[in-house]
Enzyme design. Sequence first.
Site, PDB file in Angstrom:
ATOM      1  N   GLN A  53       0.836  -1.194   0.000  1.00  0.00           N
ATOM      2  CA  GLN A  53       0.000   0.000   0.000  1.00  0.00           C
ATOM      3  C   GLN A  53       0.876   1.251   0.000  1.00  0.00           C
ATOM      4  OE1 GLN A  53      -2.619   0.319   3.380  1.00  0.00           O
ATOM      5  NE2 GLN A  53      -4.132   1.475   2.217  1.00  0.00           N
ATOM      6  N   PHE A  54       0.438   2.268  -0.722  1.00  0.00           N
ATOM      7  CA  PHE A  54       1.151   3.543  -0.845  1.00  0.00           C
ATOM      8  C   PHE A  54       2.541   3.369  -1.459  1.00  0.00           C
ATOM      9  CE2 PHE A  54      -1.574   3.966   3.005  1.00  0.00           C
ATOM     10  CZ  PHE A  54      -2.560   4.736   2.410  1.00  0.00           C
ATOM     11  N   ARG A  55       2.678   2.349  -2.304  1.00  0.00           N
ATOM     12  CA  ARG A  55       3.925   2.032  -2.993  1.00  0.00           C
ATOM     13  C   ARG A  55       5.063   1.671  -2.028  1.00  0.00           C
ATOM     14  NH1 ARG A  55       3.562   2.207  -8.018  1.00  0.00           N
ATOM     15  NH2 ARG A  55       5.792   2.339  -8.422  1.00  0.00           N
ATOM     16  N   LEU A  56       4.697   1.236  -0.843  1.00  0.00           N
ATOM     17  CA  LEU A  56       5.685   0.753   0.132  1.00  0.00           C
ATOM     18  C   LEU A  56       5.810  -0.761  -0.042  1.00  0.00           C
ATOM     19  CD1 LEU A  56       4.647   2.965   3.168  1.00  0.00           C
ATOM     20  CD2 LEU A  56       6.549   3.299   1.567  1.00  0.00           C
ATOM     21  N   HIS A  57       6.389  -1.158  -1.163  1.00  0.00           N
ATOM     22  CA  HIS A  57       6.484  -2.556  -1.551  1.00  0.00           C
ATOM     23  C   HIS A  57       7.440  -3.320  -0.653  1.00  0.00           C
ATOM     24  CE1 HIS A  57       4.522  -0.777  -4.926  1.00  0.00           C
ATOM     25  NE2 HIS A  57       5.620  -0.212  -5.385  1.00  0.00           N
TER      26      HIS A  57
END
Length: 196
Positions: free
Chosen positions: A173-177
């Site tokens: 989520q939120f590009r916090l891969h």
Amino acid sequence: MSLDTATEPFSLFRTWMQEAEAAEVNDANAMALATVDAAGRPTVRAVLLKGLDERGFVFYGNTESRKGTNLAARPVACANFHWKSLRRQVRIEGAVEPVTPAEADAYFATRPRGSQIGAWASQQSRPLDSRATLEARIADLERQYEGRDVPRPPHWSGYRILPDYVEFWQDGQFRLHDRITFRREGPGWVVGRLYP
């Protein structure tokens, strides 16, 4: 098996592949394969993973194709699996070696007869003047091998990527891969984590 508990890449890859086979509509075993030619120019194409063992990732094709000549000049590759519905990727880097003739023969024997004929008919990656020329070659070969097994062509075999680096990427989520890496060190693997 989770990203946090894996100690080597092969078991985790098998788990992810099983999940991809259950979720992906077509060709969960498709991977983008990047090779480099003698001049250092990279090329990429999609191929299908056809085997996995504790040494590496196996795919097959025409050894005289562009990928085959690239691998003959520079036996290294990078492969990427992207399972969009699962929001996952796996990247594999390493040296490439040919499979044994026995491995190539065994896999070739499992291919549909039309694919076996096609391996003889296609001069992969070379110019083709018309589709009719290819269809005529196929018809000739079908007559030639009518009533008997189709042998493996000498220009058709397999390759094994011997990974020295594998990265597993899970969408967050939120590009916090979540990104976990496995780097070969001697006979084992060093596990790491990357920023998203």
